[in-house]
Design a protein around this motif. Structure first.
Motif, PDB file in Angstrom:
ATOM      1  N   GLU A   1      -0.016  -8.118   7.448  1.00  0.00           N
ATOM      2  CA  GLU A   1      -0.763  -8.389   6.224  1.00  0.00           C
ATOM      3  C   GLU A   1      -0.589  -7.254   5.209  1.00  0.00           C
ATOM      4  O   GLU A   1      -0.386  -7.514   4.021  1.00  0.00           O
ATOM      5  CB  GLU A   1      -2.253  -8.585   6.541  1.00  0.00           C
ATOM      6  N   ARG A   2      -0.655  -6.032   5.667  1.00  0.00           N
ATOM      7  CA  ARG A   2      -0.479  -4.895   4.767  1.00  0.00           C
ATOM      8  C   ARG A   2       0.934  -4.857   4.213  1.00  0.00           C
ATOM      9  O   ARG A   2       1.152  -4.571   3.029  1.00  0.00           O
ATOM     10  CB  ARG A   2      -0.807  -3.592   5.488  1.00  0.00           C
ATOM     11  N   PHE A   3       1.907  -5.157   5.057  1.00  0.00           N
ATOM     12  CA  PHE A   3       3.295  -5.184   4.601  1.00  0.00           C
ATOM     13  C   PHE A   3       3.491  -6.246   3.519  1.00  0.00           C
ATOM     14  O   PHE A   3       4.131  -5.996   2.501  1.00  0.00           O
ATOM     15  CB  PHE A   3       4.243  -5.440   5.771  1.00  0.00           C
ATOM     16  N   VAL A   4       2.937  -7.427   3.726  1.00  0.00           N
ATOM     17  CA  VAL A   4       3.060  -8.503   2.735  1.00  0.00           C
ATOM     18  C   VAL A   4       2.397  -8.081   1.432  1.00  0.00           C
ATOM     19  O   VAL A   4       2.968  -8.264   0.352  1.00  0.00           O
ATOM     20  CB  VAL A   4       2.471  -9.828   3.269  1.00  0.00           C
ATOM     21  N   ARG A   5       1.235  -7.487   1.493  1.00  0.00           N
ATOM     22  CA  ARG A   5       0.527  -7.042   0.281  1.00  0.00           C
ATOM     23  C   ARG A   5       1.355  -6.028  -0.500  1.00  0.00           C
ATOM     24  O   ARG A   5       1.476  -6.117  -1.708  1.00  0.00           O
ATOM     25  CB  ARG A   5      -0.826  -6.440   0.692  1.00  0.00           C
TER      26      ARG A   5
ATOM     27  N   SER B   1       4.450  -5.726  -0.559  1.00  0.00           N
ATOM     28  CA  SER B   1       5.718  -6.323  -0.978  1.00  0.00           C
ATOM     29  C   SER B   1       5.525  -7.402  -2.040  1.00  0.00           C
ATOM     30  O   SER B   1       6.509  -7.943  -2.538  1.00  0.00           O
ATOM     31  CB  SER B   1       6.432  -6.933   0.234  1.00  0.00           C
ATOM     32  N   THR B   2       4.298  -7.745  -2.353  1.00  0.00           N
ATOM     33  CA  THR B   2       4.034  -8.860  -3.267  1.00  0.00           C
ATOM     34  C   THR B   2       3.006  -8.492  -4.332  1.00  0.00           C
ATOM     35  O   THR B   2       3.340  -8.042  -5.417  1.00  0.00           O
ATOM     36  CB  THR B   2       3.555 -10.094  -2.479  1.00  0.00           C
ATOM     37  N   GLY B   3       1.734  -8.693  -4.021  1.00  0.00           N
ATOM     38  CA  GLY B   3       0.664  -8.486  -4.990  1.00  0.00           C
ATOM     39  C   GLY B   3       0.567  -7.068  -5.521  1.00  0.00           C
ATOM     40  O   GLY B   3       0.322  -6.868  -6.717  1.00  0.00           O
ATOM     41  N   LEU B   4       0.742  -6.068  -4.670  1.00  0.00           N
ATOM     42  CA  LEU B   4       0.677  -4.682  -5.127  1.00  0.00           C
ATOM     43  C   LEU B   4       1.763  -4.403  -6.161  1.00  0.00           C
ATOM     44  O   LEU B   4       1.514  -3.762  -7.181  1.00  0.00           O
ATOM     45  CB  LEU B   4       0.794  -3.714  -3.948  1.00  0.00           C
ATOM     46  N   THR B   5       2.954  -4.915  -5.917  1.00  0.00           N
ATOM     47  CA  THR B   5       4.053  -4.730  -6.865  1.00  0.00           C
ATOM     48  C   THR B   5       3.743  -5.431  -8.188  1.00  0.00           C
ATOM     49  O   THR B   5       3.903  -4.839  -9.258  1.00  0.00           O
ATOM     50  CB  THR B   5       5.368  -5.274  -6.272  1.00  0.00           C
TER      51      THR B   5
ATOM     52  N   ASP C   1      11.163  -1.557  10.349  1.00  0.00           N
ATOM     53  CA  ASP C   1      10.837  -0.128  10.477  1.00  0.00           C
ATOM     54  C   ASP C   1       9.330   0.122  10.483  1.00  0.00           C
ATOM     55  O   ASP C   1       8.844   0.956  11.244  1.00  0.00           O
ATOM     56  CB  ASP C   1      11.463   0.682   9.334  1.00  0.00           C
ATOM     57  N   LEU C   2       8.595  -0.580   9.634  1.00  0.00           N
ATOM     58  CA  LEU C   2       7.178  -0.270   9.437  1.00  0.00           C
ATOM     59  C   LEU C   2       6.227  -1.113  10.267  1.00  0.00           C
ATOM     60  O   LEU C   2       5.163  -0.638  10.664  1.00  0.00           O
ATOM     61  CB  LEU C   2       6.815  -0.414   7.957  1.00  0.00           C
ATOM     62  N   VAL C   3       6.595  -2.371  10.526  1.00  0.00           N
ATOM     63  CA  VAL C   3       5.690  -3.277  11.232  1.00  0.00           C
ATOM     64  C   VAL C   3       6.087  -3.427  12.695  1.00  0.00           C
ATOM     65  O   VAL C   3       5.294  -3.180  13.598  1.00  0.00           O
ATOM     66  CB  VAL C   3       5.646  -4.660  10.540  1.00  0.00           C
ATOM     67  N   VAL C   4       7.320  -3.825  12.939  1.00  0.00           N
ATOM     68  CA  VAL C   4       7.734  -4.169  14.297  1.00  0.00           C
ATOM     69  C   VAL C   4       8.033  -2.933  15.142  1.00  0.00           C
ATOM     70  O   VAL C   4       7.401  -2.705  16.171  1.00  0.00           O
ATOM     71  CB  VAL C   4       8.964  -5.112  14.274  1.00  0.00           C
ATOM     72  N   ASP C   5       8.990  -2.127  14.723  1.00  0.00           N
ATOM     73  CA  ASP C   5       9.433  -0.992  15.534  1.00  0.00           C
ATOM     74  C   ASP C   5       8.512   0.221  15.397  1.00  0.00           C
ATOM     75  O   ASP C   5       8.215   0.886  16.380  1.00  0.00           O
ATOM     76  CB  ASP C   5      10.866  -0.600  15.176  1.00  0.00           C
ATOM     77  N   GLY C   6       8.090   0.502  14.181  1.00  0.00           N
ATOM     78  CA  GLY C   6       7.289   1.698  13.947  1.00  0.00           C
ATOM     79  C   GLY C   6       5.803   1.517  14.168  1.00  0.00           C
ATOM     80  O   GLY C   6       5.084   2.485  14.408  1.00  0.00           O
ATOM     81  N   GLY C   7       5.316   0.271  14.066  1.00  0.00           N
ATOM     82  CA  GLY C   7       3.890   0.011  14.231  1.00  0.00           C
ATOM     83  C   GLY C   7       3.015   0.766  13.243  1.00  0.00           C
ATOM     84  O   GLY C   7       1.859   1.062  13.523  1.00  0.00           O
ATOM     85  N   MET C   8       3.564   1.057  12.069  1.00  0.00           N
ATOM     86  CA  MET C   8       2.817   1.836  11.073  1.00  0.00           C
ATOM     87  C   MET C   8       1.815   1.001  10.289  1.00  0.00           C
ATOM     88  O   MET C   8       0.890   1.550   9.695  1.00  0.00           O
ATOM     89  CB  MET C   8       3.780   2.497  10.087  1.00  0.00           C
TER      90      MET C   8
END
Length: 136
Positions: free
Chosen positions: A45-49, A51-55, A34-41
Motif C-alpha cells: 500500500e505504501r509503495f502504491v501511494r 508511486s501514484t497519489g504522492l507523485t 527492492d523495497l517491498v518484496v526483497d527488502g521488506g522496507m
C-alpha cells in the motif's frame, strides 16, 4: 544510503531512465522488488501511494494519481508474486514480468500480459493556473 533515503515518507518512485538505461523500462518493478518484496522496507500500500497519489500531489497533476470518478485512468494490474524487472544493461528494453493489464489515459495498452499496440501516452503537465508569473 539508498535504503535510508528510499524509506523516507516524502520519497517517490519515478523513472529517470533514458535510452539505453534499464530503468526506462523497469523502474517500478525494480523498486517494488527492492523495497517491498526483497527488502521488506514498506508495505504494498505504501509503495502504491508513493508511486501514484504522492507523485500527483507533489507535482500538481490534477485528475491523476487516484482511482476516482472523472480522473484519467492510468492503471496497472499486476501479479504481486511475479511482478519483476527483466531489463538490464545488456537488454534495457525488456518488458517487465507480471503486468496483467495496463491502461494509459484510459486505453488498454496491455491485456492478459500482452501488449495491444495502443500508444495513448501523452505529456503530463501540472496545473500552474494558481501561480502568478507577473509578480511586481
Amino acid at each position: 544510503d539508498i535504503e535510508a533515503f528510499a524509506g523516507q515518507d516524502w520519497v517517490m518512485t519515478a523513472s529517470d531512465g533514458s535510452t539505453g538505461h534499464p530503468r526506462r523500462f523497469a523502474t517500478f518493478p525494480k523498486a517494488y522488488r527492492d523495497l517491498v518484496v526483497d527488502g521488506g522496507m514498506m508495505s504494498l500500500e505504501r509503495f502504491v501511494r508513493r508511486s501514484t497519489g504522492l507523485t500527483a500531489d507533489t507535482f500538481g497533476f490534477t485528475g491523476r494519481g487516484y482511482l476516482r470518478e472523472g480522473y484519467i485512468a492510468d492503471i496497472v494490474v499486476f501479479d504481486p508474486q511475479s511482478f519483476a524487472p527483466r531489463a538490464g544493461y545488456a537488454a534495457p528494453e525488456e518488458l517487465s514480468e507480471g503486468v496483467r493489464y495496463l491502461l494509459v489515459n484510459g486505453a488498454l495498452a496491455i491485456e492478459n500480459g500482452a501488449t495491444t499496440g495502443a500508444l495513448a501516452g501523452q505529456p503530463v503537465l501540472r496545473d500552474t493556473s494558481h501561480i502568478d508569473l507577473c509578480e511586481e
